[in-house]
Design an enzyme around this catalytic site. Structure first.
Site, PDB file in Angstrom:
ATOM      1  NE  ARG A   2      -0.578   2.101   9.848  1.00 17.51           N
ATOM      2  CZ  ARG A   2      -0.347   2.575   9.163  1.00 17.51           C
ATOM      3  NH1 ARG A   2      -0.154   4.048   9.279  1.00 17.51           N
ATOM      4  NH2 ARG A   2       1.506   2.817   8.441  1.00 17.51           N
ATOM      5  CB  SER A   3      -1.746  -0.753   4.674  1.00 12.56           C
ATOM      6  OG  SER A   3      -2.029   0.358   5.856  1.00 12.56           O
TER       7      SER A   3
ATOM      8  CB  ALA B  30       5.214   6.643  -2.362  1.00 15.60           C
TER       9      ALA B  30
ATOM     10  N   GLY C 131      11.189  11.152  -1.341  1.00 14.07           N
ATOM     11  CA  GLY C 131      12.020   9.854  -0.796  1.00 14.07           C
ATOM     12  C   GLY C 131      12.031   9.631   0.805  1.00 14.07           C
TER      13      GLY C 131
ATOM     14  CB  THR D 162      -0.798  -0.139   1.088  1.00 13.53           C
ATOM     15  OG1 THR D 162      -0.250  -0.303   2.523  1.00 13.53           O
ATOM     16  CG2 THR D 162      -1.850  -1.311   1.533  1.00 13.53           C
TER      17      THR D 162
ATOM     18  CB  CYS E 133      16.412   6.755  -4.543  1.00 15.48           C
ATOM     19  SG  CYS E 133      16.266   7.341  -2.976  1.00 15.48           S
TER      20      CYS E 133
ATOM     21  CG  ASN F 221      11.989   9.785  -5.696  1.00 18.05           C
ATOM     22  OD1 ASN F 221      12.303   9.886  -6.848  1.00 18.05           O
ATOM     23  ND2 ASN F 221      11.436   9.579  -4.596  1.00 18.05           N
TER      24      ASN F 221
ATOM     25  NE  ARG G 158      19.395   0.606   0.665  1.00 20.22           N
ATOM     26  CZ  ARG G 158      19.042   1.372   0.614  1.00 20.22           C
ATOM     27  NH1 ARG G 158      20.026   2.077   1.579  1.00 20.22           N
ATOM     28  NH2 ARG G 158      17.826   1.501  -0.255  1.00 20.22           N
TER      29      ARG G 158
ATOM     30  CG  HIS H 256      16.408  11.350  -5.616  1.00 21.44           C
ATOM     31  ND1 HIS H 256      15.284  12.570  -4.585  1.00 21.44           N
ATOM     32  CD2 HIS H 256      16.323  10.251  -4.862  1.00 21.44           C
ATOM     33  CE1 HIS H 256      15.472  11.658  -3.479  1.00 21.44           C
ATOM     34  NE2 HIS H 256      16.125  10.472  -3.443  1.00 21.44           N
TER      35      HIS H 256
ATOM     36  CE  LYS I  47      20.502   5.452   3.593  1.00 21.16           C
ATOM     37  NZ  LYS I  47      19.115   5.359   3.924  1.00 21.16           N
TER      38      LYS I  47
END
Length: 347
Positions: free
Chosen positions: A43-44, A17, A163, A15, A132, A325, A103, A252, A223
């Site tokens: 919740r979703s 983005a 972002g 749900t 991103c 992004n 990562r 971006h 990062k």
């Protein structure tokens, strides 16, 4: 994709983005899906989402959700990934994780398919999708690294509010309307939701993305620095980053200074990047052609322009890199990794 087999896919954070963009990307690429499972927080759960011509009900993500799943695309926050990604692997799924949770784990490949696709086959069940802002930069740096060698990279970013999530997008809209109406601006989210201070983003620039580290750099900056070295297999590469949030919604942008090891020219760099996978060259200053965030929004490529030689250092070059992004920076790259898993039988 030529493979006729169908695969069971789970999207965790369906749900959100990025989750929505993942579904759009799976549909656009006509991904060979047998069973599709949409997962989210409690919740979703219960939300209805249309994929192609079918309506799906979002389920709460639990360890049991991954029974029979081949590939699980995660984008529901680092804490969810840390808890559920290992459970998904135990159930036999390969996880493509879009958070920072794994990562820098030495046992987890960190992959941009145009850059280091071969690393995928080393996976032990989890593959990490990079940050991103890192993805678009390394996509442009890889051809230079292969052809000329890299010595140093200095990047300043101009990052969209999406972002920081959908709430940040809404806060920018509210602040912009308040500013234009001559009202006071209230800020509750940026630069970091959990920090003590918040600043308006509308008509502003915030030189903080994520929390500050002991060395004075933000976590977002670290990062970019650490991920770039890992993806390019270049521990000795000198990388520095300054990450800035600006008041636009999508894509971006980055100003990147790069020093190469061998002599080249602007024309050679332009020719090299124009032929690089996933790159669109937009570099014609005489006709004011260069990438912009609005121009890149909704497109899957990384756009590069304004390539010019440094005035003082002969092997130094400046370039401007822009990418959506939420697409190449997140959903598109994740689905590309899933495609690589299937196309090369790396599942």
């Amino acid at each position: 994709m030529s493979n006729s087999k169908l695969y069971n896919i789970a999207v965790v954070g369906a749900t959100g983005a990025v989750g929505q963009k993942m579904l759009e990307t799976l549909a656009k690429k006509d991904f060979p899906i047998g069973q599709l499972k949409l997962l989210s927080s409690s919740r979703s759960a219960g939300t209805k989402i249309k994929y192609k011509d079918e309506i799906y009900t979002v389920e709460e993500a639990t360890a049991e959700s991954f029974e029979g799943i081949d590939i699980a695309l995660f984008s529901a926050g680092g804490s969810v990934s840390k808890k559920l990604a290992p459970e998904a692997v135990k159930k036999g799924a390969v996880v493509v994780d879009n958070t920072s949770a794994f990562r820098m784990d030495e046992n987890v490949p960190l992959v941009v398919p145009e850059v280091n696709e071969e690393d995928i086959k080393q996976h032990k069940g989890i593959i990490a999708n990079p940050n991103c802002s890192t993805i678009q930069m390394v996509a442009a740096l890889k051809p230079l690294q292969e052809q000329y060698g890299l010595k140093r990279v200095i990047v300043s970013t101009y990052q969209a509010v999406s972002g920081a999530g959908a709430e940040a997008v809404e806060e920018l809209k509210d602040q912009a309307q308040a500013f234009l109406a001559g009202e006071d601006l209230t800020a509750h989210l940026l630069p970091v939701k959990g920090e003590a201070k918040h600043y308006p983003i509308a008509f502003n620039a915030l030189p903080q993305i994520d929390v500050f580290q002991e060395n004075g750099y933000t976590f977002e900056e670290m990062k970019m620095i650490n991920e770039t070295k890992k993806i390019l297999h270049a521990d000795a590469l000198n990388v520095a980053a300054t990450c800035v949030r600006l008041p636009f919604f999508t894509s971006h942008a980055e100003s990147v200074y790069v020093e190469v090891n061998t002599e080249t020219s602007v024309r050679s760099l332009q020719n090299l990047l124009s032929e690089a996978p996933g790159i669109t060259l937009a570099d014609d200053p005489d006709n004011q052609i260069y990438p912009t965030p609005l121009g890149a929004a909704g497109k899957s490529d990384v756009f590069v322009g304004r390539i010019r030689r440094d005035l003082d250092y002969h092997n130094g070059y400046h370039m401007w890199i822009v990418s959506d992004n939420l697409l190449k920076g997140a959903a598109w790259n994740s689905v590309q990794i899933a495609e690589s898993l299937i196309n090369h039988n790396w599942l």
